[in-house]
Scaffold this motif. Structure first.
Motif, PDB file in Angstrom:
ATOM      1  N   GLY A 186      -4.873   7.400  11.413  1.00  0.00           N
ATOM      2  CA  GLY A 186      -4.672   8.002  10.103  1.00  0.00           C
ATOM      3  C   GLY A 186      -3.233   7.901   9.653  1.00  0.00           C
ATOM      4  N   LYS A 187      -3.009   8.122   8.349  1.00  0.00           N
ATOM      5  CA  LYS A 187      -1.648   8.133   7.814  1.00  0.00           C
ATOM      6  C   LYS A 187      -0.964   9.453   8.143  1.00  0.00           C
ATOM      7  N   ASN A 188      -1.786  10.477   8.470  1.00  0.00           N
ATOM      8  CA  ASN A 188      -1.222  11.753   8.905  1.00  0.00           C
ATOM      9  C   ASN A 188      -2.104  12.343   9.999  1.00  0.00           C
ATOM     10  N   TRP A 189      -1.565  13.333  10.704  1.00  0.00           N
ATOM     11  CA  TRP A 189      -2.264  13.904  11.868  1.00  0.00           C
ATOM     12  C   TRP A 189      -3.494  14.700  11.448  1.00  0.00           C
ATOM     13  N   GLY A 190      -3.454  15.284  10.266  1.00  0.00           N
ATOM     14  CA  GLY A 190      -4.591  16.091   9.791  1.00  0.00           C
ATOM     15  C   GLY A 190      -5.827  15.262   9.535  1.00  0.00           C
ATOM     16  N   VAL A 236       2.296   3.897  15.340  1.00  0.00           N
ATOM     17  CA  VAL A 236       1.979   2.484  15.611  1.00  0.00           C
ATOM     18  C   VAL A 236       2.187   1.636  14.368  1.00  0.00           C
ATOM     19  N   PRO A 237       2.939   0.514  14.468  1.00  0.00           N
ATOM     20  CA  PRO A 237       3.033  -0.396  13.316  1.00  0.00           C
ATOM     21  C   PRO A 237       1.651  -0.971  13.021  1.00  0.00           C
ATOM     22  N   ILE A 294      14.233  19.979  10.543  1.00  0.00           N
ATOM     23  CA  ILE A 294      14.463  18.532  10.438  1.00  0.00           C
ATOM     24  C   ILE A 294      15.904  18.215  10.823  1.00  0.00           C
ATOM     25  N   ASN A 295      16.062  17.274  11.733  1.00  0.00           N
ATOM     26  CA  ASN A 295      17.389  16.850  12.192  1.00  0.00           C
ATOM     27  C   ASN A 295      18.045  16.014  11.088  1.00  0.00           C
ATOM     28  N   HIS A 296      19.249  16.417  10.665  1.00  0.00           N
ATOM     29  CA  HIS A 296      19.877  15.741   9.530  1.00  0.00           C
ATOM     30  C   HIS A 296      20.261  14.301   9.847  1.00  0.00           C
ATOM     31  N   LYS A 297      20.417  13.968  11.140  1.00  0.00           N
ATOM     32  CA  LYS A 297      20.772  12.589  11.512  1.00  0.00           C
ATOM     33  C   LYS A 297      19.549  11.680  11.512  1.00  0.00           C
ATOM     34  N   THR A 298      18.416  12.203  11.999  1.00  0.00           N
ATOM     35  CA  THR A 298      17.223  11.353  12.158  1.00  0.00           C
ATOM     36  C   THR A 298      16.210  11.533  11.031  1.00  0.00           C
ATOM     37  N   GLY A 299      16.283  12.683  10.328  1.00  0.00           N
ATOM     38  CA  GLY A 299      15.303  12.981   9.289  1.00  0.00           C
ATOM     39  C   GLY A 299      13.939  13.345   9.850  1.00  0.00           C
ATOM     40  N   ARG A 300      13.889  13.690  11.145  1.00  0.00           N
ATOM     41  CA  ARG A 300      12.618  14.006  11.806  1.00  0.00           C
ATOM     42  C   ARG A 300      12.731  15.335  12.554  1.00  0.00           C
ATOM     43  N   VAL A 301      11.577  15.875  12.933  1.00  0.00           N
ATOM     44  CA  VAL A 301      11.526  17.109  13.723  1.00  0.00           C
ATOM     45  C   VAL A 301      11.335  16.743  15.184  1.00  0.00           C
ATOM     46  N   PRO A 360       5.464   6.867   8.929  1.00  0.00           N
ATOM     47  CA  PRO A 360       6.287   6.236   7.891  1.00  0.00           C
ATOM     48  C   PRO A 360       5.547   5.051   7.271  1.00  0.00           C
ATOM     49  N   PRO A 361       6.014   4.554   6.123  1.00  0.00           N
ATOM     50  CA  PRO A 361       5.357   3.401   5.480  1.00  0.00           C
ATOM     51  C   PRO A 361       5.257   2.215   6.442  1.00  0.00           C
TER      52      PRO A 361
END
Length: 574
Positions: free
Chosen positions: A567-571, A534-535, A294-301, A342-343
């Motif tokens: 979905g809310k997640n990829w799984g 997607v929002p 996880i990138n500490h600046k973006t919080g994402r991978v 994200p939410p």
């Protein structure tokens, strides 16, 4: 620089931090701007903010073409400084990739294409404990290298551009590969959000499961040993348990995956070890590793998409490889659940349905295949009907499974031995099955033979868009090498056409999303699948847009079908 129609660019970096920028408006004329040199006796350097302000409009000008080796890397580094490079129109690495060059390094291209031997700064940096960084080298040393590189970029552009035109690859280069680069930059910078709590819980769960398997493995042989040591495992399997012996290497018996798979059912320990290995691989490759990326600046991978990494034109993914998470099975699906929206947002997955088989129908022009797709039939059930001579209602799940195996196997040049290994058919039954398949789909057989002949004659095969895979090995004297090359020749136009289709779809979607000023983001490309964030307010709009543009990317003689999931997640969508 503002007056030049094209600019060549090269960056000198240290851990993605700018040390200097080289820019050239024409062959024989180049500038080096030092920014992060820290050694003694360095000349005065301009403030970074000042350089960024001046370069922003120049590199962001649509009217000025940009030339850069590994342009994606250049664009990503400059984007992190707030400079958006627009109109990157020539990348020698991508041009050389399309032309079938094996070694795509700049040093190799300069030598192989131009006969020029370049000395990179690493030559002056030393090795081992005494190694210094590029930032500590004298500015003149780095400037000389960087400005020489500029001349090499211009010369490579001239040489490679002429050959792309000559080989009929210019359209593919300018309309697919080059426009794809800024899209990959955007996707890499977007990254994906992770549910780290889920991964932590999963790591503990897998650890317990592996301990349980270890205990069962030790019980099956009566003592403990290092399961992860091929030497110790080989000794247990082939000397203590006296299982059918595999080939012996310098360090002991081979216990690689193919050897273990062949021993399934011979002794209970085999299934236990294979399961243990699968869990260990998933745990180390994804479950324990992803949170640390996880990138500490973006919080994402942020994965990297490699545009020049495969022979068929497909993109590959690395650091981390998100394309290799298993699709089937509970564990693969659970790992995918950790990639989340994200939410207020949802993940949207759009997958090409059986795109390789549709590409095969187009390339072979087989009327039965075309008719099946045109009427939206179950292609595997229809193949089973044709081969077994039964009605649609009489097709059993096993019949359909065997038909599916041969449908996809044909694309990979599957032999009767391959079909025997993949199904419960005997070698004779497999041979008969394949013969019946080609009897029912004669144009597919003709296509395969014509493709192999083209490869033998020209040394390459082509996709619908003209992408080439060069296969000189098809003329080899060694039968095994030759047969492997024939399988490549059959597969490359099919898989390469599928790769071209999704690349064109990505370009069209990116442009339209930008034109409509949508907030939605393209995150991942997993072979035949695209994943978007997607929002919630754009879901219906994106579903419609994605479905329309993906299905129309390249016109085939059969309909192209898109499966869309949310979905809310990829799984949830796997």
């Amino acid at each position: 620089l503002e007056a030049a129609p094209n600019l060549a660019i090269e960056l000198e970096t240290m851990s993605a931090e700018l040390v200097g920028i080289a820019i050239s408006p024409a062959q024989g004329r180049a500038f080096y701007i030092p920014l992060g040199h820290r050694g003694l006796n360095q000349p005065e350097q301009l403030p970074l903010a000042q350089v960024v302000t001046r370069l922003k409009p120049i590199l962001g000008s649509i009217s000025t073409g940009k030339i850069a080796y590994d342009g994606k890397h250049i664009m990503k580094v400059l984007a992190s400084y707030g400079i958006e490079v627009k109109n990157l129109n020539f990348d020698p690495m991508i041009a050389a990739y399309l032309l079938g060059e094996k070694n795509l390094g700049l040093k190799a291209l300069a030598f192989n294409r131009l006969g020029i031997e370049i000395t990179p700064p690493s030559k002056f940096m030393g090795t081992g404990k005494g190694q210094t960084s590029i930032a500590m080298l004298e500015v003149k040393q780095v400037a000389d290298y960087a400005c020489t590189t500029m001349d090499i970029l211009w010369s490579l552009k001239e040489s490679l551009e002429a050959e792309l035109h000559q080989q009929g690859l210019w359209k593919l280069f300018t309309e697919v590969e080059m426009p794809l680069i800024p899209i990959l930059v955007a996707m890499e910078r977007n990254g994906v959000a992770l549910d780290t709590d889920l991964l932590r819980a999963m790591s503990l769960e897998l650890g317990k499961e592996m301990l349980k398997l270890e205990t069962e493995i030790y019980s099956s042989v009566g003592h403990e040993f290092n399961i992860n040591s091929p030497q110790q495992l080989g000794k247990v399997l082939f000397e203590e348990l006296r299982l059918p012996r595999s080939r012996k290497t310098k360090t002991g018996y081979s216990t690689e995956a193919s050897v273990m798979e062949a021993l399934r059912g011979v002794h209970p320990i085999i299934e236990l070890v294979l399961e243990y290995r699968q869990l260990a691989k998933l745990k180390s490759t994804y479950v324990d590793t992803l949170p640390g990326l996880i990138n500490h600046k973006t919080g994402r991978v942020h994965t990297s998409f490699n545009q020049a990494g495969t022979a068929t034109g497909r993109l590959s993914s690395s650091e981390p490889n998100l394309q290799n998470i298993p699709i089937r099975g509970g564990l693969g699906s659970k790992i995918r659940q950790a990639i989340i929206a994200p939410p207020g947002w949802l993940l949207l997955s759009a997958d090409y349905s059986q795109i390789d088989l549709r590409a095969l129908a187009h390339l072979s022009q087989d009327p039965s295949l075309i008719a099946a797709f045109a009427s939206d039939e179950d292609i595997h059930a229809m193949t089973a009907c044709k081969i077994f001579g039964v009605s649609r209602g009489e097709v059993t799940s096993e019949m359909r499974r065997n038909a599916k195996t041969v449908n996809f196997g044909v694309i990979y040049g599957m032999s009767d031995y391959g079909l025997e290994q993949a199904t419960n058919l005997s070698r004779e039954e497999a041979a008969q099955f394949i013969a019946l398949y080609f009897d029912r789909y004669p144009k597919v057989k003709e296509y395969i033979e014509a493709t192999k002949e083209q490869a033998r004659k020209l040394g390459y095969v082509q996709t619908v868009m003209g992408r080439r895979r060069f296969i000189p090995e098809i003329r080899a004297n060694n039968r095994q090498v030759r047969e492997a090359a024939e399988r490549m020749a059959i597969n490359a136009p099919v898989q390469g056409t599928s790769a071209d289709i999704i690349k064109v779809a990505m370009i069209n979607l990116h442009r339209e999303m930008k034109r409509q000023k949508l907030q939605s983001k393209m995150l991942l490309q997993i072979h035949d699948e695209l994943v978007f964030e997607v929002p919630e307010g754009e879901v219906e709009e994106m579903k419609s847009l994605v479905s329309e543009l993906m299905s129309k990317a390249i016109k085939l003689c059969v309909p192209v079908k898109i499966d869309i999931k949310l979905g809310k997640n990829w799984g949830e969508m796997a």
